[in-house]
Design an enzyme around this catalytic site. Structure first.
Site, PDB file in Angstrom:
ATOM      1  N   LYS A 101      26.895  63.180  -2.858  1.00  0.00           N
ATOM      2  CA  LYS A 101      25.562  62.636  -3.170  1.00  0.00           C
ATOM      3  C   LYS A 101      25.723  61.810  -4.444  1.00  0.00           C
ATOM      4  O   LYS A 101      26.096  62.330  -5.493  1.00  0.00           O
ATOM      5  CB  LYS A 101      24.583  63.798  -3.347  1.00  0.00           C
ATOM      6  CG  LYS A 101      23.368  63.535  -4.205  1.00  0.00           C
ATOM      7  CD  LYS A 101      22.370  62.576  -3.606  1.00  0.00           C
ATOM      8  CE  LYS A 101      21.219  62.367  -4.591  1.00  0.00           C
ATOM      9  NZ  LYS A 101      21.605  61.537  -5.751  1.00  0.00           N
ATOM     10  N   GLU A 107      29.705  71.603 -13.783  1.00  0.00           N
ATOM     11  CA  GLU A 107      30.122  70.845 -14.973  1.00  0.00           C
ATOM     12  C   GLU A 107      28.846  70.313 -15.610  1.00  0.00           C
ATOM     13  O   GLU A 107      28.272  69.337 -15.118  1.00  0.00           O
ATOM     14  CB  GLU A 107      31.038  69.685 -14.567  1.00  0.00           C
ATOM     15  CG  GLU A 107      32.354  70.101 -13.958  1.00  0.00           C
ATOM     16  CD  GLU A 107      33.370  70.590 -14.977  1.00  0.00           C
ATOM     17  OE1 GLU A 107      33.055  70.658 -16.178  1.00  0.00           O
ATOM     18  OE2 GLU A 107      34.484  70.917 -14.552  1.00  0.00           O
ATOM     19  N   GLU A 154      21.371  68.512 -26.640  1.00  0.00           N
ATOM     20  CA  GLU A 154      22.141  67.333 -26.223  1.00  0.00           C
ATOM     21  C   GLU A 154      21.245  66.088 -26.253  1.00  0.00           C
ATOM     22  O   GLU A 154      20.153  66.091 -25.702  1.00  0.00           O
ATOM     23  CB  GLU A 154      22.661  67.558 -24.790  1.00  0.00           C
ATOM     24  CG  GLU A 154      23.615  66.491 -24.322  1.00  0.00           C
ATOM     25  CD  GLU A 154      24.124  66.745 -22.893  1.00  0.00           C
ATOM     26  OE1 GLU A 154      23.314  67.125 -22.038  1.00  0.00           O
ATOM     27  OE2 GLU A 154      25.335  66.546 -22.666  1.00  0.00           O
TER      28      GLU A 154
HETATM   29  P1  NAD Z   1      21.041  65.049 -13.557  1.00  0.00           P
HETATM   30  O1  NAD Z   1      21.152  66.519 -13.541  1.00  0.00           O
HETATM   31  O2  NAD Z   1      19.700  64.450 -13.727  1.00  0.00           O
HETATM   32  O3  NAD Z   1      21.616  64.441 -12.199  1.00  0.00           O
HETATM   33  C1  NAD Z   1      22.926  64.682 -11.752  1.00  0.00           C
HETATM   34  C2  NAD Z   1      22.959  64.535 -10.250  1.00  0.00           C
HETATM   35  O4  NAD Z   1      22.155  65.557  -9.681  1.00  0.00           O
HETATM   36  C3  NAD Z   1      22.424  63.212  -9.705  1.00  0.00           C
HETATM   37  O5  NAD Z   1      23.209  62.809  -8.611  1.00  0.00           O
HETATM   38  C4  NAD Z   1      21.042  63.598  -9.214  1.00  0.00           C
HETATM   39  O6  NAD Z   1      20.615  62.767  -8.160  1.00  0.00           O
HETATM   40  C5  NAD Z   1      21.289  65.005  -8.711  1.00  0.00           C
HETATM   41  N1  NAD Z   1      20.094  65.859  -8.637  1.00  0.00           N
HETATM   42  C6  NAD Z   1      18.964  65.790  -9.383  1.00  0.00           C
HETATM   43  N2  NAD Z   1      18.096  66.757  -9.005  1.00  0.00           N
HETATM   44  C7  NAD Z   1      18.696  67.457  -8.009  1.00  0.00           C
HETATM   45  C8  NAD Z   1      18.323  68.587  -7.225  1.00  0.00           C
HETATM   46  N3  NAD Z   1      17.138  69.188  -7.374  1.00  0.00           N
HETATM   47  N4  NAD Z   1      19.185  69.049  -6.322  1.00  0.00           N
HETATM   48  C9  NAD Z   1      20.394  68.462  -6.155  1.00  0.00           C
HETATM   49  N5  NAD Z   1      20.805  67.382  -6.851  1.00  0.00           N
HETATM   50  C10 NAD Z   1      19.965  66.894  -7.774  1.00  0.00           C
HETATM   51  O7  NAD Z   1      22.060  64.564 -14.656  1.00  0.00           O
HETATM   52  P2  NAD Z   1      22.312  63.085 -15.154  1.00  0.00           P
HETATM   53  O8  NAD Z   1      21.158  62.684 -15.983  1.00  0.00           O
HETATM   54  O9  NAD Z   1      22.712  62.231 -13.995  1.00  0.00           O
HETATM   55  O10 NAD Z   1      23.614  63.269 -16.063  1.00  0.00           O
HETATM   56  C11 NAD Z   1      23.532  63.625 -17.396  1.00  0.00           C
HETATM   57  C12 NAD Z   1      23.895  65.074 -17.605  1.00  0.00           C
HETATM   58  O11 NAD Z   1      25.114  65.365 -16.939  1.00  0.00           O
HETATM   59  C13 NAD Z   1      24.142  65.405 -19.054  1.00  0.00           C
HETATM   60  O12 NAD Z   1      23.569  66.647 -19.361  1.00  0.00           O
HETATM   61  C14 NAD Z   1      25.654  65.483 -19.158  1.00  0.00           C
HETATM   62  O13 NAD Z   1      26.117  66.273 -20.211  1.00  0.00           O
HETATM   63  C15 NAD Z   1      26.022  66.024 -17.817  1.00  0.00           C
HETATM   64  N6  NAD Z   1      27.404  65.643 -17.457  1.00  0.00           N
HETATM   65  C16 NAD Z   1      28.365  66.609 -17.441  1.00  0.00           C
HETATM   66  C17 NAD Z   1      29.691  66.271 -17.160  1.00  0.00           C
HETATM   67  C18 NAD Z   1      30.783  67.317 -17.125  1.00  0.00           C
HETATM   68  O14 NAD Z   1      31.845  67.046 -16.581  1.00  0.00           O
HETATM   69  N7  NAD Z   1      30.585  68.492 -17.690  1.00  0.00           N
HETATM   70  C19 NAD Z   1      30.015  64.950 -16.886  1.00  0.00           C
HETATM   71  C20 NAD Z   1      28.998  63.992 -16.902  1.00  0.00           C
HETATM   72  C21 NAD Z   1      27.691  64.361 -17.186  1.00  0.00           C
END
Ligand code: NAD
Length: 482
Positions: free
Chosen positions: A175, A250, A381
């Protein structure tokens, strides 16, 4: 891609449109430039079915592992072949620099090369139980791996999970992130060009709350690999609980660099530049806090402030030192956190505002000094180009401050004293500790967090074992006839 910059889902080896589309915009200008098909619940179901059929056909799991390794190497080749062409699209949708976008594709290729080398080395154990038994283990693919990717490094992070999953013989349903789904379609195109079996790699686009939620709630997935924010991770874990689906999480971070009075300041400043201002600070393992021994505190605040003030903002295509944030919403969130930090008494030494004269979602490189553990900026964060600096007096205080958040993704120590660095590596509660260089390590080194930063490991040999189940076979050997 169809004409007019319209992009599609990839299900069972076919590019498919759907009735709903979303707009994709350029963070450097705020202008829309492409549309992409949003997967419907029926599309999710078709993709999971296709992946299941691929698993049941055993086309990836039953072949000689060396053949799977060859497939992985073909994918790596195809990714390298498209990197030049595809990188500008990643710049356009994400805002990062062209050099970083190209590097992201090369890193993606490297994941496939690395795990190609492991595809034929997933070896079990022989376990001694005495002469009456033969006992051994082998590893089986988990089956259908559902992988949810964030927008900050979509190509890199997609490859990070896709490569070990395929190397172990799984089928994958990806996704994409709603804000940056386009460059990932090139990664899937590379898999298609490398003749990956139909159903082995599926790509679904659309909103997280619709497509993402439907995927993680699907009863026929065998694993969830999620990279993203803590609240979404927590929501997904609730879905995973229903069918006890194993998950790799992650999540976010609030990682601290601990700087001692004997640190090499030039080395530190180079690390700060990458640690917090690379990708406009939108990095889960960013150096978002700097803890500095009081003897050199003023000097470090001065040098970090000068560095931040020197970073010119601009578009990724111009290779600017400071690129835009992903969206207007992210920009507003970061600015609101800066306002709150000031209201709570943090000392703003530079930045804290939008960038005058630029249309996109820019925020100046920002430094807060005199941050205390009670302030929100210390433990929350930001996911933007904002660093919080705090003084300390003793080693014990430094460890306490560094470990004083709910996160534990990475941590760092800057010192010339090897014994102190080793003490730090034990004392700092995080999945990875950098010594004298932020982001030291690579594809070969396991990465992942503790606490609210999540669980499970990506990268390195260790990651591959998240994509397999261990099976034990215990054989009773007939006793020799007298
Ligand atoms: P997010 O949680 O908003 O979205 C991440 C993904 O989840 C997207 O593809 C989104 O479409 C999907 N998503 C959203 N709601 C969902 C649901 N209810 N069910 C299933 N999927 C859903 O995060 P973001 O804003 O895209 O990314 C930023 C965050 O990600 C920050 O907190 C950052 O620290 C973290 N991050 C962590 C790593 C790691 O390797 N630890 C790497 C990159 C980003």
């Amino acid at each position: 891609m169809k004409p007019n910059n319209h992009w599609l889902n990839f299900i069972n080896g076919q590019w498919c449109d759907s009735s709903e589309h979303t707009l994709i915009s350029d963070p450097a200008t705020g202008e829309n430039f492409a549309t992409i098909a949003c997967a419907s619940p029926e599309d999710i179901d078709s993709a999971v079915k296709a992946a299941r059929e691929c698993v049941e056909s055993r086309s990836l799991s039953a072949c000689r592992p060396a053949e799977r390794a060859q497939m992985m190497l073909r994918i790596a080749q195809e990714i390298k072949a498209i990197a030049e062409q595809a990188a500008p699209l990643l710049v356009k949708e994400n805002g990062k620099t062209l050099a970083d976008a190209k590097e992201e594709f090369l890193i993606a290729a490297r994941y496939f090369e690395y795990y190609a080398g492991m595809a034929d080395k997933i070896e079990g154990k022989s376990i001694p139980l005495g002469d009456d038994y033969i006992d051994f283990t082998f590893y089986e693919p988990v089956g259908v791996s559902a992988q949810i990717v964030p927008w900050n490094f979509p190509v890199d992070i997609c490859a990070r999970s896709l490569a070990p999953a395929l190397a172990a013989g799984n089928a994958v349903v990806i996704k994409s992130p709603e804000l940056t789904p386009l460059a990932m379609t090139w990664l899937v195109t590379a898999c298609q060009r490398a003749n990956v079996p139909a159903g082995a790699v599926n790509l679904l686009n659309g909103k997280g709350s619709v497509a993402g939620a439907a995927l993680v709630e699907h009863p026929d997935i065998n694993q969830i690999v999620f990279t993203g924010s803590v609240p979404t991770g927590q929501l997904i874990l609730q879905s995973a609980a229903k069918y006890a689906v194993p998950s790799v999480m992650e999540l976010g971070g609030k990682s601290a660099a601990v700087v001692f009075e004997d640190a090499d300041i030039e080395q530190l400043i180079e690390s700060v530049k990458w640690g917090i201002y690379f990708n406009a600070g939108q990095v889960c393992s960013a150096m978002s806090r700097i803890l500095v021994q009081r003897e050199i505190y003023s000097l470090v605040v001065e040098r970090v402030t000068a560095l931040a003030a020197s970073l010119e903002a601009g578009s990724g295509m111009e290779q600017a030192a400071l690129t835009p944030l992903i969206s207007a919403q992210q920009q507003q969130q970061v600015l609101a956190m800066c306002d709150k930090a000031q209201a709570q008494g943090a000392r703003l030494t530079t930045g804290g505002n939008t960038v005058a004269g630029l249309k996109g979602h820019f925020v100046e490189a920002t430094v807060f000094a005199d941050v205390t553990a009670e302030m929100e900026i210390f433990s929350t964060e930001v996911f933007g180009p904002v660093v919080a600096i705090t003084p300390f007096d003793s080693e014990e205080e430094a460890w306490q401050l560094a470990n004083g958040t709910d996160f534990g993704l990475v941590a760092g120590v800057f010192t010339q004293d090897l014994s102190r660095a080793m003490r730090a590596s034990r004392a700092l509660q995080a999945g990875q500790v950098f010594v004298n260089e932020w982001y030291a390590g690579g594809i070969e080194t396991p990465f992942g967090g503790i606490g609210l930063s999540g669980f499970g490991r990506e990268k390195g040999q260790e990651a591959l074992y998240s994509y397999v189940n261990t099976k034990n076979v215990a054989i009773r050997v007939a006793a020799a006839k007298a």
